[in-house]
Design a protein around this motif. Structure first.
Motif, PDB file in Angstrom:
ATOM      1  N   GLU A 296       3.189  37.562  51.041  1.00 33.51           N
ATOM      2  CA  GLU A 296       4.312  37.801  50.126  1.00 33.51           C
ATOM      3  C   GLU A 296       5.072  39.059  50.514  1.00 33.51           C
ATOM      4  OE1 GLU A 296       5.137  38.451  45.322  1.00 33.51           O
ATOM      5  OE2 GLU A 296       3.126  37.961  46.053  1.00 33.51           O
ATOM      6  N   ASP A 297       4.339  40.115  50.858  1.00 32.19           N
ATOM      7  CA  ASP A 297       5.000  41.365  51.241  1.00 32.19           C
ATOM      8  C   ASP A 297       5.797  41.190  52.524  1.00 32.19           C
ATOM      9  OD1 ASP A 297       5.451  44.244  50.824  1.00 32.19           O
ATOM     10  OD2 ASP A 297       4.297  44.466  52.680  1.00 32.19           O
ATOM     11  N   GLN A 298       5.326  40.318  53.406  1.00 32.89           N
ATOM     12  CA  GLN A 298       6.039  40.045  54.656  1.00 32.89           C
ATOM     13  C   GLN A 298       7.107  38.962  54.479  1.00 32.89           C
ATOM     14  OE1 GLN A 298       5.816  41.575  57.655  1.00 32.89           O
ATOM     15  NE2 GLN A 298       4.323  43.023  56.820  1.00 32.89           N
ATOM     16  N   GLU A 299       7.297  38.524  53.244  1.00 32.15           N
ATOM     17  CA  GLU A 299       8.297  37.513  52.900  1.00 32.15           C
ATOM     18  C   GLU A 299       8.087  36.218  53.684  1.00 32.15           C
ATOM     19  OE1 GLU A 299      12.002  39.507  53.610  1.00 32.15           O
ATOM     20  OE2 GLU A 299      11.998  40.462  51.647  1.00 32.15           O
ATOM     21  N   GLN A 300       6.806  35.877  53.919  1.00 34.98           N
ATOM     22  CA  GLN A 300       6.449  34.669  54.665  1.00 34.98           C
ATOM     23  C   GLN A 300       7.146  34.620  56.033  1.00 34.98           C
ATOM     24  OE1 GLN A 300       6.725  34.299  51.130  1.00 34.98           O
ATOM     25  NE2 GLN A 300       4.504  34.188  51.135  1.00 34.98           N
ATOM     26  N   SER A 301       7.491  35.775  56.561  1.00 35.70           N
ATOM     27  CA  SER A 301       8.190  35.853  57.848  1.00 35.70           C
ATOM     28  C   SER A 301       7.395  36.755  58.788  1.00 35.70           C
ATOM     29  CB  SER A 301       9.611  36.399  57.645  1.00 35.70           C
ATOM     30  OG  SER A 301      10.283  36.504  58.888  1.00 35.70           O
ATOM     31  N   LEU A 302       6.552  36.155  59.606  1.00 34.94           N
ATOM     32  CA  LEU A 302       5.683  36.914  60.495  1.00 34.94           C
ATOM     33  C   LEU A 302       6.134  36.871  61.950  1.00 34.94           C
ATOM     34  CD1 LEU A 302       2.273  35.804  58.947  1.00 34.94           C
ATOM     35  CD2 LEU A 302       3.283  38.090  58.820  1.00 34.94           C
ATOM     36  N   LYS A 303       7.006  35.937  62.284  1.00 37.24           N
ATOM     37  CA  LYS A 303       7.453  35.829  63.675  1.00 37.24           C
ATOM     38  C   LYS A 303       8.315  37.028  64.057  1.00 37.24           C
ATOM     39  CE  LYS A 303       7.165  30.888  64.538  1.00 37.24           C
ATOM     40  NZ  LYS A 303       7.870  29.698  65.055  1.00 37.24           N
ATOM     41  N   GLY A 304       8.182  37.426  65.314  1.00 37.47           N
ATOM     42  CA  GLY A 304       8.918  38.582  65.802  1.00 37.47           C
ATOM     43  C   GLY A 304       8.231  39.890  65.472  1.00 37.47           C
ATOM     44  N   LYS A 305       6.991  39.825  64.973  1.00 38.68           N
ATOM     45  CA  LYS A 305       6.299  41.034  64.524  1.00 38.68           C
ATOM     46  C   LYS A 305       4.983  41.228  65.274  1.00 38.68           C
ATOM     47  CE  LYS A 305       8.382  40.827  59.922  1.00 38.68           C
ATOM     48  NZ  LYS A 305       8.172  40.640  58.477  1.00 38.68           N
ATOM     49  N   LEU A 306       4.591  42.492  65.377  1.00 33.75           N
ATOM     50  CA  LEU A 306       3.330  42.886  65.989  1.00 33.75           C
ATOM     51  C   LEU A 306       2.426  43.463  64.914  1.00 33.75           C
ATOM     52  CD1 LEU A 306       1.430  43.533  68.391  1.00 33.75           C
ATOM     53  CD2 LEU A 306       2.702  45.687  68.661  1.00 33.75           C
ATOM     54  N   CYS A 307       1.252  42.873  64.751  1.00 32.78           N
ATOM     55  CA  CYS A 307       0.252  43.355  63.799  1.00 32.78           C
ATOM     56  C   CYS A 307      -0.955  43.867  64.574  1.00 32.78           C
ATOM     57  CB  CYS A 307      -0.162  42.222  62.860  1.00 32.78           C
ATOM     58  SG  CYS A 307      -1.645  42.570  61.881  1.00 32.78           S
ATOM     59  N   VAL A 308      -1.414  45.076  64.251  1.00 35.17           N
ATOM     60  CA  VAL A 308      -2.605  45.616  64.902  1.00 35.17           C
ATOM     61  C   VAL A 308      -3.769  45.582  63.924  1.00 35.17           C
ATOM     62  CG1 VAL A 308      -1.378  47.022  66.577  1.00 35.17           C
ATOM     63  CG2 VAL A 308      -1.892  47.986  64.341  1.00 35.17           C
ATOM     64  N   LEU A 309      -4.924  45.120  64.399  1.00 39.91           N
ATOM     65  CA  LEU A 309      -6.146  45.029  63.614  1.00 39.91           C
ATOM     66  C   LEU A 309      -7.086  46.116  64.108  1.00 39.91           C
ATOM     67  CD1 LEU A 309      -6.610  41.135  63.801  1.00 39.91           C
ATOM     68  CD2 LEU A 309      -5.238  42.459  62.177  1.00 39.91           C
ATOM     69  N   ILE A 310      -7.465  47.053  63.222  1.00 37.70           N
ATOM     70  CA  ILE A 310      -8.176  48.271  63.624  1.00 37.70           C
ATOM     71  C   ILE A 310      -9.506  48.363  62.902  1.00 37.70           C
ATOM     72  CG2 ILE A 310      -7.990  50.771  63.852  1.00 37.70           C
ATOM     73  CD1 ILE A 310      -4.951  50.445  63.348  1.00 37.70           C
ATOM     74  N   GLY A 311     -10.519  48.756  63.631  1.00 37.41           N
ATOM     75  CA  GLY A 311     -11.815  48.964  63.005  1.00 37.41           C
ATOM     76  C   GLY A 311     -12.878  49.238  64.049  1.00 37.41           C
ATOM     77  N   SER A 312     -13.981  49.822  63.623  1.00 41.31           N
ATOM     78  CA  SER A 312     -15.073  50.099  64.555  1.00 41.31           C
ATOM     79  C   SER A 312     -15.828  48.807  64.860  1.00 41.31           C
ATOM     80  CB  SER A 312     -16.021  51.142  63.966  1.00 41.31           C
ATOM     81  OG  SER A 312     -16.706  50.611  62.841  1.00 41.31           O
ATOM     82  N   GLY A 313     -16.773  48.886  65.795  1.00 41.06           N
ATOM     83  CA  GLY A 313     -17.541  47.708  66.153  1.00 41.06           C
ATOM     84  C   GLY A 313     -18.327  47.159  64.982  1.00 41.06           C
ATOM     85  N   GLY A 314     -18.400  45.820  64.890  1.00 41.78           N
ATOM     86  CA  GLY A 314     -19.181  45.189  63.837  1.00 41.78           C
ATOM     87  C   GLY A 314     -18.477  44.991  62.527  1.00 41.78           C
ATOM     88  N   THR A 315     -17.168  45.260  62.457  1.00 36.40           N
ATOM     89  CA  THR A 315     -16.435  45.096  61.194  1.00 36.40           C
ATOM     90  C   THR A 315     -15.745  43.737  61.099  1.00 36.40           C
ATOM     91  OG1 THR A 315     -14.572  46.304  62.180  1.00 36.40           O
ATOM     92  CG2 THR A 315     -16.102  47.560  60.809  1.00 36.40           C
ATOM     93  N   ARG A 316     -16.037  42.857  62.039  1.00 31.36           N
ATOM     94  CA  ARG A 316     -15.585  41.448  62.025  1.00 31.36           C
ATOM     95  C   ARG A 316     -14.077  41.283  62.182  1.00 31.36           C
ATOM     96  NH1 ARG A 316     -19.295  40.022  56.873  1.00 31.36           N
ATOM     97  NH2 ARG A 316     -18.630  42.145  56.410  1.00 31.36           N
ATOM     98  N   LYS A 317     -13.500  42.128  63.009  1.00 31.68           N
ATOM     99  CA  LYS A 317     -12.066  41.994  63.324  1.00 31.68           C
ATOM    100  C   LYS A 317     -11.804  40.675  64.039  1.00 31.68           C
ATOM    101  CE  LYS A 317     -12.133  45.678  65.869  1.00 31.68           C
ATOM    102  NZ  LYS A 317     -13.567  46.005  65.699  1.00 31.68           N
TER     103      LYS A 317
END
Length: 674
Positions: free
Chosen positions: A389-410
């Motif tokens: 909803e915050d992204q207005e159902q518009s994710l194309k053209g975007k870069l999302c980074v997933l951050i976390g230490s080892g074992g956090t199930r990224k």
């Protein structure tokens, strides 16, 4: 990838199916597939080229990309099957003598009628790149390979081919006319109605040593248990064959066609003087579509401008098409020719190519704004409804980074995003798993796609089936994953650069027609330039953001943290490994942390609740929204979902330590007799 499928009569043409939906079972009926596969734009071509009288479709004139898994040689001598066999054996010996190519490395078949088929898998050549010109390129490759085997120049071979044709024969009994875009090839284990024999696979020992009568006996019935002697799809490329393919790929195909009289594939030349003549009834859709494609290909006109021109041409027709049909035709032509035009000017591979269009007027950007907000909706998900909803159902053209230490199930979260978009929305994803082996990657997706049995994950169940019957399990996997088809594209090579990913993107679009997302696991395994890790990661994420915009992709990138970040650290952004520039270059970030099991943990011995996880979302470029969310994790299905439990019931580390110490002090006070 799609093939034309012909069953029964040869007139039953026009049916095109994805490769994943085609089952190659022994059959007593005539069964053919197109020699060349076609990218997904074939479906638009079929709609435009449907015969209004008969309702039949036609692949003729398809202008998209073709692909081929094999280079085939078709050897036959009319009325002399023994001669065909001798010529086939001679070709095998020559391939071995010239290229040290063992007959065991070839796909060998008796055609069921007049001759034999010899197939060289594309892996021997280093792979055939999809192209509209591929049929012509393979024609050149076959001719050059045959010339090399007979120690002839291409010009000398052409002379011998012409001489053989005059005598009613083929040089060396090889038919060099089969490499045209509409060619169909009989499917193995199908029956030839005229001869009554089946096309069957042969081992090199059988072909080189058995008498003709015994070979014909083998063709009296299908051979479903036949397997090639080598793993054809995973062969080491041969230097000599790589050189020949490079020669054919860069050869002046038009000149070759003109010299040899070849009339296959699609024309790369100019248009005739009547190209824009008024469309006639019965040909209106096809004619107007070709005219619109030409205008898009050879001009900088906007879609609305081309529609105006095509409307003018349509009015000159004796029976003009309705306006809604024109809009459909021009829209299809736009998608076919312009949908990926920006890819040709990709600034990652060719940064200098984009400098010419850096400066534009406001009206140009207004036009792009109109296109953006009037384009067909392309829904995607990031698993969490509040994020979508915050992204207005518009994710194309975007870069999302997933951050976390080892074992956090990224990685599990990333694979969940892929699975939901592929299965739930029909989006095509390219997944790069550089830090996980192929078996483990497949296990995870199997657990997501198939239901567990009696508390056992699907991957474990299927492993048991496979040990009992490999063939039955293969068929179960094929039918069970038909909804995936070619929507999940995988690569496992490590050290890939952004340029490598751009090539993968271009190849995927050329082969399958579109791409919606790219998922990379992870940044630390990527290659690239830079004097140190900080500079390299900064450049990589800048380039990935450019790829997201230029190809209109949703790109997800897993980023690791320094050792100072603990598995329970809920805001991992300050600990991202390499540089916080990674965050500046992305559109939004999601941090991952494990949930502390407060019942069984102490400050000195932290244990985690395996069924829960915490994410922290930050929309840096957009609304600025920050969200903390508790996720439920299903260990059997390897699936994430938003938990209904209150997040306040699961404290972070500092709160847990404080509450634990308070309880300890209270307990000590209660036990104090004084």
């Amino acid at each position: 990838m799609n093939y034309e499928v012909i069953r029964g009569a040869l007139t039953n043409r026009g049916t095109v199916l994805p490769k994943a939906q085609i089952t190659l079972q022994p059959t007593d009926e005539e069964f053919y597939l197109s020699m060349f596969g076609m990218d997904n734009s074939i479906h638009e071509h079929l709609e435009v080229n449907r015969d209004p009288q008969t309702g039949k479709f036609s692949v003729t004139g398809f202008a998209g990309s073709y692909f081929a898994e094999f280079l085939y040689f078709d050897l036959d001598r009319d009325g002399d099957l023994a001669g065909s066999l001798a010529s086939t054996c001679d070709l095998l010996k020559r391939l071995y003598s010239r290229f040290q190519l063992s007959p065991k490395q070839l796909f060998l078949c008796f055609s069921g009628s007049k001759g034999f088929h010899v197939g060289l898998h594309q892996s021997l050549f280093g792979g055939f790149a999809p192209s509209p010109e591929l049929p012509k390129q393979l024609n050149v490759l076959a001719a050059r390979l045959l010339a090399e085997c007979h120690e002839l120049t291409l010009a000398e071979l052409q002379t011998k081919v012409v001489e053989a044709k005059k005598a009613g024969q083929n040089f060396a009994d090889v038919d060099l006319s089969i490499y045209n875009a509409n060619r169909i090839f009989r499917v193995i284990n199908s029956r030839n109605a005229k001869s009554g024999r089946y096309k069957v696979g042969l081992t090199s020992t059988e072909l080189l040593n058995l008498p003709l009568d015994e070979l014909l006996d083998l063709a009296k019935a299908p051979r479903p248990d036949y397997k090639p002697e080598a793993r054809l799809t995973a062969q080491t490329p041969l230097a000599g064959l790589i050189a020949l393919w490079e020669y054919a790929r860069t050869f002046d195909v038009a000149a070759f066609s003109k010299q040899t009289g070849v009339k296959n594939g699609t024309s790369g030349g100019g248009i005739d003087r009547d190209f824009f003549a008024p469309p006639q009834p019965g040909e209106r859709d096809n004619t107007l579509f070709k005219q619109a494609c030409h205008l898009f290909d050879h001009s900088q006109l906007y879609e609305s401008h081309v529609l105006q021109l095509i409307a003018c041409i349509n009015q000159t027709s004796p029976v003009p098409l309705p306006d809604q049909d024109l809009q459909r035709i021009v829209k299809s032509a736009f998608k076919r020719t312009q949908g990926n035009r920006g890819q040709a000017k990709a600034s990652v591979l060719t940064p200098q190519a984009s400098t010419a269009d850096h400066v534009e007027t406001f009206s140009h950007w207004q036009e792009e704004w109109l296109d953006y907000y009037t384009q067909k909706p392309s829904p995607m998900t990031c698993l969490v409804p509040e994020i979508d909803e915050d992204q207005e159902q518009s994710l194309k053209g975007k870069l999302c980074v997933l951050i976390g230490s080892g074992g956090t199930r990224k990685s599990y979260f990333l694979q969940n995003v892929i699975a939901q978009n592929v299965l739930g929305y029909g989006n095509r994803f390219l997944y790069s798993s550089m830090e996980m082996g192929k078996p483990e990657t497949v296990n995870r997706f199997l657990d997501m796609y198939f239901e567990p049995e009696d508390g056992v994950p699907a991957s474990k169940v299927l492993q048991g089936y496979a040990r009992q019957s490999k063939d039955e399990t293969r068929e179960l996997l094929r039918t069970g994953s038909e909804s995936i088809a070619d929507l999940l594209i995988l690569t496992g090579n490590g050290g890939k650069t952004t340029q490598d990913y751009e090539r993968d993107i271009q190849d995927t679009i050329a082969l399958y027609g579109s791409l919606d997302g790219l998922a990379i696991d992870g940044l630390s395994a990527m290659g690239g330039k830079g004097k140190d890790e900080t500079e390299r990661f900064n450049l990589i994420t800048l380039e990935l953001k450019e790829l997201a915009k230029r190809y209109n992709l949703f790109i997800l990138l897993i980023c690791h943290t320094t050792k100072a970040c603990q598995a329970y650290t809920r805001d991992a952004r300050p600990f991202v490994r390499g540089s916080e520039k990674i965050l500046d270059n992305s559109d939004f970030s999601i941090c991952f942390a494990n949930i502390i099991d407060k019942v069984s943990s102490t400050p000195e011995n932290i244990k985690f609740a395996s069924h829960l996880a915490h994410i922290k979302y930050y929309n840096k470029r957009g609304s600025g929204k920050m969200l903390n969310e508790l996720l439920q994790f299903d260990g059997l299905k390897k699936a994430f979902s938003v938990s209904s439990a209150p997040l306040l019931d699961y404290p972070d580390y500092d709160t847990f330590v404080r509450e634990h110490n308070q309880k300890a002090r209270k307990a000590a006070k209660d036990e104090d007799p004084f």
